[in-house]
Design an enzyme around this catalytic site. Structure first.
Site, mmCIF file in Angstrom:
data_model
loop_
_atom_site.group_PDB
_atom_site.id
_atom_site.type_symbol
_atom_site.label_atom_id
_atom_site.label_comp_id
_atom_site.label_asym_id
_atom_site.label_seq_id
_atom_site.Cartn_x
_atom_site.Cartn_y
_atom_site.Cartn_z
ATOM 1 N N PHE A 39 7.662 -0.342 0.497
ATOM 2 C CA PHE A 39 6.244 -0.199 0.163
ATOM 3 C C PHE A 39 6.034 0.663 -1.097
ATOM 4 C CE2 PHE A 39 2.574 2.768 1.481
ATOM 5 C CZ PHE A 39 1.637 2.082 0.728
ATOM 6 N N TYR A 62 12.166 11.114 12.943
ATOM 7 C CA TYR A 62 11.964 10.764 11.524
ATOM 8 C C TYR A 62 11.769 12.023 10.687
ATOM 9 C CZ TYR A 62 9.275 9.686 7.311
ATOM 10 O OH TYR A 62 8.822 9.646 6.012
ATOM 11 N N LYS A 92 14.151 13.594 7.687
ATOM 12 C CA LYS A 92 13.679 13.847 6.311
ATOM 13 C C LYS A 92 13.844 15.332 5.977
ATOM 14 C CE LYS A 92 12.004 11.386 3.720
ATOM 15 N NZ LYS A 92 12.560 10.455 2.683
ATOM 16 N N THR A 144 8.271 13.813 2.550
ATOM 17 C CA THR A 144 7.021 13.658 3.291
ATOM 18 C C THR A 144 6.440 15.002 3.744
ATOM 19 O OG1 THR A 144 6.175 12.830 5.408
ATOM 20 C CG2 THR A 144 8.515 13.270 5.328
ATOM 21 N N ASP A 145 5.145 15.000 4.029
ATOM 22 C CA ASP A 145 4.517 16.213 4.574
ATOM 23 C C ASP A 145 4.892 16.425 6.044
ATOM 24 O OD1 ASP A 145 3.032 14.149 5.710
ATOM 25 O OD2 ASP A 145 1.070 14.909 5.089
ATOM 26 N N GLU A 146 5.487 15.394 6.677
ATOM 27 C CA GLU A 146 5.788 15.512 8.117
ATOM 28 C C GLU A 146 6.846 16.573 8.393
ATOM 29 O OE1 GLU A 146 5.957 12.049 10.504
ATOM 30 O OE2 GLU A 146 4.400 11.042 9.353
ATOM 31 N N SER A 196 11.446 4.726 7.707
ATOM 32 C CA SER A 196 10.211 5.474 7.459
ATOM 33 C C SER A 196 9.190 5.454 8.597
ATOM 34 C CB SER A 196 9.544 4.935 6.186
ATOM 35 O OG SER A 196 9.048 3.626 6.425
HETATM 36 P P1 NAD Z 1 9.546 1.563 3.559
HETATM 37 O O1 NAD Z 1 10.067 1.630 4.963
HETATM 38 O O2 NAD Z 1 8.405 0.675 3.248
HETATM 39 O O3 NAD Z 1 10.742 1.142 2.573
HETATM 40 C C1 NAD Z 1 12.033 1.670 2.676
HETATM 41 C C2 NAD Z 1 12.943 0.860 1.750
HETATM 42 O O4 NAD Z 1 14.255 1.444 1.831
HETATM 43 C C3 NAD Z 1 13.085 -0.613 2.137
HETATM 44 O O5 NAD Z 1 13.014 -1.426 0.996
HETATM 45 C C4 NAD Z 1 14.471 -0.694 2.775
HETATM 46 O O6 NAD Z 1 15.078 -1.975 2.624
HETATM 47 C C5 NAD Z 1 15.207 0.392 1.990
HETATM 48 N N1 NAD Z 1 16.352 0.933 2.746
HETATM 49 C C6 NAD Z 1 16.373 1.353 4.039
HETATM 50 N N2 NAD Z 1 17.620 1.752 4.367
HETATM 51 C C7 NAD Z 1 18.390 1.604 3.261
HETATM 52 C C8 NAD Z 1 19.760 1.867 2.962
HETATM 53 N N3 NAD Z 1 20.585 2.366 3.900
HETATM 54 N N4 NAD Z 1 20.216 1.622 1.721
HETATM 55 C C9 NAD Z 1 19.380 1.109 0.764
HETATM 56 N N5 NAD Z 1 18.085 0.826 1.003
HETATM 57 C C10 NAD Z 1 17.596 1.079 2.229
HETATM 58 O O7 NAD Z 1 9.253 3.076 3.157
HETATM 59 P P2 NAD Z 1 8.049 3.668 2.280
HETATM 60 O O8 NAD Z 1 6.861 3.834 3.138
HETATM 61 O O9 NAD Z 1 7.969 2.915 1.016
HETATM 62 O O10 NAD Z 1 8.632 5.134 1.988
HETATM 63 C C11 NAD Z 1 9.475 5.383 0.869
HETATM 64 C C12 NAD Z 1 9.875 6.842 0.866
HETATM 65 O O11 NAD Z 1 8.714 7.662 0.789
HETATM 66 C C13 NAD Z 1 10.603 7.283 2.133
HETATM 67 O O12 NAD Z 1 11.622 8.169 1.773
HETATM 68 C C14 NAD Z 1 9.534 7.974 2.959
HETATM 69 O O13 NAD Z 1 10.106 8.961 3.786
HETATM 70 C C15 NAD Z 1 8.681 8.583 1.866
HETATM 71 N N6 NAD Z 1 7.262 8.774 2.191
HETATM 72 C C16 NAD Z 1 6.520 7.764 2.711
HETATM 73 C C17 NAD Z 1 5.158 7.954 2.948
HETATM 74 C C18 NAD Z 1 4.283 6.854 3.495
HETATM 75 O O14 NAD Z 1 3.131 7.111 3.828
HETATM 76 N N7 NAD Z 1 4.735 5.614 3.583
HETATM 77 C C19 NAD Z 1 4.577 9.191 2.664
HETATM 78 C C20 NAD Z 1 5.380 10.226 2.141
HETATM 79 C C21 NAD Z 1 6.713 9.994 1.899
HETATM 80 O O1 DAU Z 2 2.568 11.796 6.396
HETATM 81 C C1 DAU Z 2 3.455 10.969 5.688
HETATM 82 C C2 DAU Z 2 4.036 9.933 6.629
HETATM 83 O O2 DAU Z 2 3.000 8.997 6.899
HETATM 84 C C3 DAU Z 2 5.267 9.239 6.080
HETATM 85 O O3 DAU Z 2 6.296 10.171 5.922
HETATM 86 C C4 DAU Z 2 5.731 8.127 7.044
HETATM 87 O O4 DAU Z 2 6.816 7.413 6.482
HETATM 88 C C5 DAU Z 2 4.566 7.179 7.251
HETATM 89 O O5 DAU Z 2 4.935 6.187 8.196
HETATM 90 C C6 DAU Z 2 3.335 7.946 7.764
HETATM 91 O O6 DAU Z 2 3.563 8.467 9.103
HETATM 92 P P1 DAU Z 2 2.437 8.394 10.247
HETATM 93 O O7 DAU Z 2 3.104 8.470 11.562
HETATM 94 O O8 DAU Z 2 1.336 9.344 9.975
HETATM 95 O O9 DAU Z 2 1.875 6.893 9.931
HETATM 96 P P2 DAU Z 2 1.459 5.679 10.898
HETATM 97 O O10 DAU Z 2 0.831 4.657 10.028
HETATM 98 O O11 DAU Z 2 2.571 5.259 11.786
HETATM 99 O O12 DAU Z 2 0.340 6.341 11.812
HETATM 100 C C7 DAU Z 2 -0.808 6.960 11.243
HETATM 101 C C8 DAU Z 2 -1.616 7.555 12.398
HETATM 102 O O13 DAU Z 2 -2.146 6.471 13.192
HETATM 103 C C9 DAU Z 2 -0.798 8.399 13.353
HETATM 104 O O14 DAU Z 2 -1.613 9.465 13.815
HETATM 105 C C10 DAU Z 2 -0.485 7.456 14.512
HETATM 106 C C11 DAU Z 2 -1.695 6.541 14.541
HETATM 107 N N1 DAU Z 2 -1.446 5.126 14.984
HETATM 108 C C12 DAU Z 2 -0.442 4.452 14.381
HETATM 109 C C13 DAU Z 2 -0.172 3.146 14.736
HETATM 110 C C14 DAU Z 2 0.954 2.370 14.085
HETATM 111 C C15 DAU Z 2 -2.261 4.548 15.952
HETATM 112 O O15 DAU Z 2 -3.201 5.182 16.469
HETATM 113 N N2 DAU Z 2 -1.991 3.252 16.284
HETATM 114 C C16 DAU Z 2 -0.979 2.528 15.758
HETATM 115 O O16 DAU Z 2 -0.790 1.354 16.168
#
Ligand code: NAD
Ligand code: DAU
Length: 371
Positions: free
Chosen positions: A16, A168, A172, A142-144, A93
């Site tokens: 993503f 998770y 991280k 991440t902030d988590e 993630s």
């Molecule tokens: P995502 O799950 O959408 O994508 C992860 C990507 O990593 C995928 O393309 C997957 O194929 C690849 N991948 C997984 N394992 C692998 C491996 N062993 N070798 C090579 N590639 C591999 O994740 P995202 O939401 O795009 O998050 C990207 C980064 O940002 C992560 O490190 C996540 O912790 C961090 N992050 C995400 C969020 C969020 O809200 N999505 C917020 C803060 C930080």
């Molecule tokens: O804060 C950054 C993080 O945000 C990233 O590090 C993670 O990779 C990313 O997945 C995200 O984590 P969250 O757990 O906050 O995201 P998620 O979309 O899974 O859930 C957002 C909120 O919504 C959380 O409080 C759980 C709730 N939720 C989630 C799902 C999937 C629901 O209530 N129903 C659902 O079906």
């Protein structure tokens, strides 16, 4: 000795945030990008279609399918492409998956980051003094890692103590500590970003916002965990990518930067806003999508609130989010409504299995619908 090039090695660039970053990098005139991605369920090479090599593609983009845990592959890519930076997104993630099957999170997030750091250190050690100074390893986190906040507690800042609560978040946090140690022990120029919840195009529909958009569109139940009052800070993905570009160019080695959208919202408010947008843009269900909301069993260990103090990156590097939550959410809903082919291509059999596994039991223990 051959010289470093103006190339960047991106990991996880088919996911993503990574795909948004690569597309934004090329669109804003960036240099050569090598994207190393394993293409797990969350990765989709088609996300990069606009820059894929080939007739219509961009010569600055190259894709390598492979694992960040594969030391030989990572080492040979570094020696072959001689990048000036590694931008590390690859990870497992999704918090709910880390509760069901934590092992993959330890492997990719901890061991994978360790492998990249080790290989980067070996490559970087062989550079000349000037090139060593210019090199960057940007670790995307991440902030988590900071755990959870009470309603009135101040937002997370860079000095907040780590207190990860899910497998998770713990994986991280482990990777952040390794990244920090490689700077302090070896001098590898590492910078780390800790960002809040992203939303926008290409997010895999297991996460809250795309899942709710698609379920609302299809008239399915909208499963809100617990009482729906957990709070997240939301950032439009393009703003996160812009922050990463700024940190890559001007961030100080050894520093961490918190990145956030200044948009705290309770989950239930995000879901009702999605219902109203889908009602407006795709009328015809015959009743408000809000009636689809179903409160279901909570996520174990569910963090109550995240909030980010992004003052440091604003003061030191001049970054601020450009997109507001309401306009960003509208763009995102429109994107999902207009990209049915993308949605169909990522909702595979494995995706359906995950949905069944995560929601069937939760819905059985359901806490009731909204009305
Ligand atoms: P995502 O799950 O959408 O994508 C992860 C990507 O990593 C995928 O393309 C997957 O194929 C690849 N991948 C997984 N394992 C692998 C491996 N062993 N070798 C090579 N590639 C591999 O994740 P995202 O939401 O795009 O998050 C990207 C980064 O940002 C992560 O490190 C996540 O912790 C961090 N992050 C995400 C969020 C969020 O809200 N999505 C917020 C803060 C930080
Ligand atoms: O804060 C950054 C993080 O945000 C990233 O590090 C993670 O990779 C990313 O997945 C995200 O984590 P969250 O757990 O906050 O995201 P998620 O979309 O899974 O859930 C957002 C909120 O919504 C959380 O409080 C759980 C709730 N939720 C989630 C799902 C999937 C629901 O209530 N129903 C659902 O079906």
């Amino acid at each position: 000795m051959s010289h470093i090039r103006d190339t960047i090695l991106v990991t996880g660039g088919a996911g993503f945030i990574g795909s948004n970053f690569v597309l934004g990098w090329i669109a804003t005139g960036g240099s050569q990008v090598v994207n190393l991605d394993l293409l797990t369920y969350a990765g989709n090479a088609a996300n990069l279609a606009p820059v894929q090599n080939g007739e219509e593609g961009d010569a600055r983009y190259a894709f390598v399918r492979g694992d960040i845990c594969d030391a030989e592959l990572v080492g040979s890519l570094l020696r072959q492409h001689r990048p000036r930076a590694v931008v590390h997104f690859a990870a497992e993630s999704h918090v709910d998956r880390s509760i069901v099957s934590p092992e993959a999170f330890i492997r990719t997030n901890v061991q994978g980051t360790f492998c990249l750091l080790e290989q980067a250190r070996a490559y970087w050690s062989g550079l000349g003094d000037e090139e060593k100074k210019d090199f960057r390893f940007l670790h995307v986190s991440t902030d988590e890692v900071y755990g959870t906040l009470g309603r009135d507690e101040p937002a997370f800042c860079e000095t907040t103590a780590y207190a990860p609560n899910s497998p998770y978040a713990a994986s991280k946090a482990g990777s952040d500590h390794l990244a920090r140690a490689y700077f302090h022990t070896f001098g590898l120029p590492v910078v780390t970003t800790n960002c809040s919840n992203n939303y926008g195009p290409y997010q895999f529909p297991e996460k809250l916002i795309p899942l709710m958009i698609l379920n609302a569109l299809e008239g399915k139940a909208l499963p809100v965990y617990g009482d729906g009052k957990n709070v997240r800070d939301w950032l439009f993905v393009e703003d996160h990518c812009a922050a990463i570009r700024v940190v890559l160019e001007r961030g100080r080695p050894g520093e961490t930067y918190n990145v956030g959208g200044n948009s705290e919202r309770a989950n239930i408010d995000v879901v009702t806003a999605i219902c109203d947008l889908v009602d407006e843009l795709r009328p015809g269900l015959g009743r408000s999508r809000r009636t689809l909301i179903a409160f279901v069993a909570d996520r174990p260990g569910h963090d109550r609130r995240y909030a980010i103090d992004a003052g440091k990156i604003a003061r030191e590097l001049g970054w601020k989010p450009a997109e507001g939550f309401e306009s960003g959410l509208r763009k995102t809903v429109k994107w999902y409504l207009e990209h049915g082919d993308w949605v169909d291509s990522v909702r595979t059999g494995a995706y359906r299995e995950w949905i069944e596994k995560n929601y069937a039991e939760r819905e059985r223990q359901g806490l009731g619908t909204r009305d």
